[in-house]
Write a protein that holds these residues in place. Sequence first.
Motif, PDB file in Angstrom:
ATOM      1  N   ARG A  61       1.883  -6.054  -5.082  1.00  0.00           N
ATOM      2  CA  ARG A  61       2.910  -4.995  -5.189  1.00  0.00           C
ATOM      3  C   ARG A  61       2.627  -4.065  -6.370  1.00  0.00           C
ATOM      4  O   ARG A  61       2.763  -2.850  -6.252  1.00  0.00           O
ATOM      5  CB  ARG A  61       4.301  -5.611  -5.303  1.00  0.00           C
ATOM      6  N   THR A  62       2.214  -4.637  -7.506  1.00  0.00           N
ATOM      7  CA  THR A  62       1.922  -3.773  -8.653  1.00  0.00           C
ATOM      8  C   THR A  62       0.695  -2.909  -8.379  1.00  0.00           C
ATOM      9  O   THR A  62       0.665  -1.740  -8.751  1.00  0.00           O
ATOM     10  CB  THR A  62       1.728  -4.580  -9.956  1.00  0.00           C
ATOM     11  N   ALA A  63      -0.308  -3.465  -7.714  1.00  0.00           N
ATOM     12  CA  ALA A  63      -1.500  -2.676  -7.372  1.00  0.00           C
ATOM     13  C   ALA A  63      -1.137  -1.519  -6.458  1.00  0.00           C
ATOM     14  O   ALA A  63      -1.629  -0.394  -6.628  1.00  0.00           O
ATOM     15  CB  ALA A  63      -2.556  -3.562  -6.714  1.00  0.00           C
ATOM     16  N   ALA A  64      -0.260  -1.755  -5.492  1.00  0.00           N
ATOM     17  CA  ALA A  64       0.169  -0.684  -4.583  1.00  0.00           C
ATOM     18  C   ALA A  64       0.895   0.412  -5.351  1.00  0.00           C
ATOM     19  O   ALA A  64       0.642   1.611  -5.150  1.00  0.00           O
ATOM     20  CB  ALA A  64       1.069  -1.247  -3.486  1.00  0.00           C
ATOM     21  N   GLN A  65       1.785   0.021  -6.257  1.00  0.00           N
ATOM     22  CA  GLN A  65       2.531   1.014  -7.038  1.00  0.00           C
ATOM     23  C   GLN A  65       1.604   1.845  -7.919  1.00  0.00           C
ATOM     24  O   GLN A  65       1.739   3.076  -7.986  1.00  0.00           O
ATOM     25  CB  GLN A  65       3.582   0.326  -7.908  1.00  0.00           C
ATOM     26  N   LEU A  66       0.681   1.175  -8.595  1.00  0.00           N
ATOM     27  CA  LEU A  66      -0.237   1.894  -9.478  1.00  0.00           C
ATOM     28  C   LEU A  66      -1.140   2.844  -8.684  1.00  0.00           C
ATOM     29  O   LEU A  66      -1.386   3.971  -9.104  1.00  0.00           O
ATOM     30  CB  LEU A  66      -1.070   0.913 -10.299  1.00  0.00           C
ATOM     31  N   MET A  88       9.586  -4.147  -0.660  1.00  0.00           N
ATOM     32  CA  MET A  88       9.563  -3.125  -1.705  1.00  0.00           C
ATOM     33  C   MET A  88       9.282  -1.761  -1.080  1.00  0.00           C
ATOM     34  O   MET A  88       8.426  -1.648  -0.208  1.00  0.00           O
ATOM     35  CB  MET A  88       8.452  -3.429  -2.721  1.00  0.00           C
ATOM     36  N   ALA A  89       9.991  -0.753  -1.512  1.00  0.00           N
ATOM     37  CA  ALA A  89       9.714   0.630  -1.107  1.00  0.00           C
ATOM     38  C   ALA A  89      10.193   1.542  -2.237  1.00  0.00           C
ATOM     39  O   ALA A  89      11.392   1.625  -2.504  1.00  0.00           O
ATOM     40  CB  ALA A  89      10.410   0.986   0.199  1.00  0.00           C
ATOM     41  N   ILE A  90       9.227   2.182  -2.911  1.00  0.00           N
ATOM     42  CA  ILE A  90       9.542   3.007  -4.082  1.00  0.00           C
ATOM     43  C   ILE A  90       8.821   4.339  -3.957  1.00  0.00           C
ATOM     44  O   ILE A  90       7.597   4.366  -3.754  1.00  0.00           O
ATOM     45  CB  ILE A  90       9.098   2.318  -5.390  1.00  0.00           C
ATOM     46  N   ILE A 118       8.166   5.634  -9.753  1.00  0.00           N
ATOM     47  CA  ILE A 118       7.383   4.518 -10.297  1.00  0.00           C
ATOM     48  C   ILE A 118       7.141   4.726 -11.788  1.00  0.00           C
ATOM     49  O   ILE A 118       6.637   5.766 -12.193  1.00  0.00           O
ATOM     50  CB  ILE A 118       6.038   4.384  -9.547  1.00  0.00           C
ATOM     51  N   ASP A 119       7.534   3.747 -12.582  1.00  0.00           N
ATOM     52  CA  ASP A 119       7.303   3.764 -14.031  1.00  0.00           C
ATOM     53  C   ASP A 119       5.961   3.075 -14.278  1.00  0.00           C
ATOM     54  O   ASP A 119       5.868   1.847 -14.290  1.00  0.00           O
ATOM     55  CB  ASP A 119       8.430   3.027 -14.739  1.00  0.00           C
ATOM     56  N   GLU A 120       4.918   3.877 -14.461  1.00  0.00           N
ATOM     57  CA  GLU A 120       3.556   3.350 -14.560  1.00  0.00           C
ATOM     58  C   GLU A 120       3.404   2.335 -15.689  1.00  0.00           C
ATOM     59  O   GLU A 120       2.774   1.290 -15.513  1.00  0.00           O
ATOM     60  CB  GLU A 120       2.563   4.494 -14.732  1.00  0.00           C
ATOM     61  N   GLY A 130       0.818  -1.204   0.000  1.00  0.00           N
ATOM     62  CA  GLY A 130       0.000   0.000   0.000  1.00  0.00           C
ATOM     63  C   GLY A 130       0.852   1.255   0.000  1.00  0.00           C
ATOM     64  O   GLY A 130       2.021   1.222  -0.395  1.00  0.00           O
ATOM     65  N   GLU A 131       0.264   2.329   0.483  1.00  0.00           N
ATOM     66  CA  GLU A 131       0.926   3.628   0.469  1.00  0.00           C
ATOM     67  C   GLU A 131       1.467   3.989   1.842  1.00  0.00           C
ATOM     68  O   GLU A 131       0.768   3.894   2.842  1.00  0.00           O
ATOM     69  CB  GLU A 131      -0.047   4.714   0.014  1.00  0.00           C
ATOM     70  N   LEU A 132       2.713   4.415   1.863  1.00  0.00           N
ATOM     71  CA  LEU A 132       3.352   4.916   3.065  1.00  0.00           C
ATOM     72  C   LEU A 132       3.563   6.408   2.853  1.00  0.00           C
ATOM     73  O   LEU A 132       4.012   6.818   1.779  1.00  0.00           O
ATOM     74  CB  LEU A 132       4.693   4.213   3.279  1.00  0.00           C
ATOM     75  N   VAL A 133       3.215   7.218   3.837  1.00  0.00           N
ATOM     76  CA  VAL A 133       3.362   8.668   3.722  1.00  0.00           C
ATOM     77  C   VAL A 133       4.304   9.149   4.814  1.00  0.00           C
ATOM     78  O   VAL A 133       4.103   8.855   5.992  1.00  0.00           O
ATOM     79  CB  VAL A 133       2.007   9.396   3.842  1.00  0.00           C
ATOM     80  N   ILE A 134       5.324   9.880   4.413  1.00  0.00           N
ATOM     81  CA  ILE A 134       6.302  10.455   5.338  1.00  0.00           C
ATOM     82  C   ILE A 134       6.049  11.955   5.387  1.00  0.00           C
ATOM     83  O   ILE A 134       6.028  12.619   4.343  1.00  0.00           O
ATOM     84  CB  ILE A 134       7.738  10.192   4.847  1.00  0.00           C
ATOM     85  N   ARG A 135       5.873  12.489   6.591  1.00  0.00           N
ATOM     86  CA  ARG A 135       5.648  13.928   6.745  1.00  0.00           C
ATOM     87  C   ARG A 135       6.829  14.557   7.489  1.00  0.00           C
ATOM     88  O   ARG A 135       7.184  14.137   8.582  1.00  0.00           O
ATOM     89  CB  ARG A 135       4.358  14.176   7.504  1.00  0.00           C
TER      90      ARG A 135
END
Length: 136
Positions: free
Chosen positions: A123-128, A82-84, A89-91, A49-54
């Motif tokens: 992993r691909t779903a998270a990236q997209l 994985m952490a990108i 990310i190359d869609e 999923g998505e990780l957000v750094i503030r």
Amino acid sequence: MAHTLRLTIVTPEAEVFSGDVDMVTLPGVEGELGVFPMHTPLMTQIEPGELVIRRGTEETHMAVGEGFAEITGDHVTIITDMAIEADSIDEARVEEARRRAEARLKEKLSDEDVALVQATLARTAAQLKVKRARKR
């Protein structure tokens, strides 16, 4: 001086991020988890999923895979497959990998291969999701 968290993100390939942050939001298996300084110690599993750094008014968005997060009052360590960063990310490449994985699921596969393909799809779903959310 304001309290911060020391965030470290490690993948099998490298240490992807290490720095002081104000907050991190990560995709836990039971939902999104926001971590601020002085958080109660916790060890939890994360899912793709998505990780957000503030940091101050800046946000960094990353797609992460399966892994674990160890949280202490002043430190968060994430170990993931994985952490990108969203900008990296190359869609088109990820979309092609998703199509190949979906096609493989139609083949006769062992249980182990099915699990590997399903992990690739997650992993691909998270990236997209992360990439497309940042395009808006």
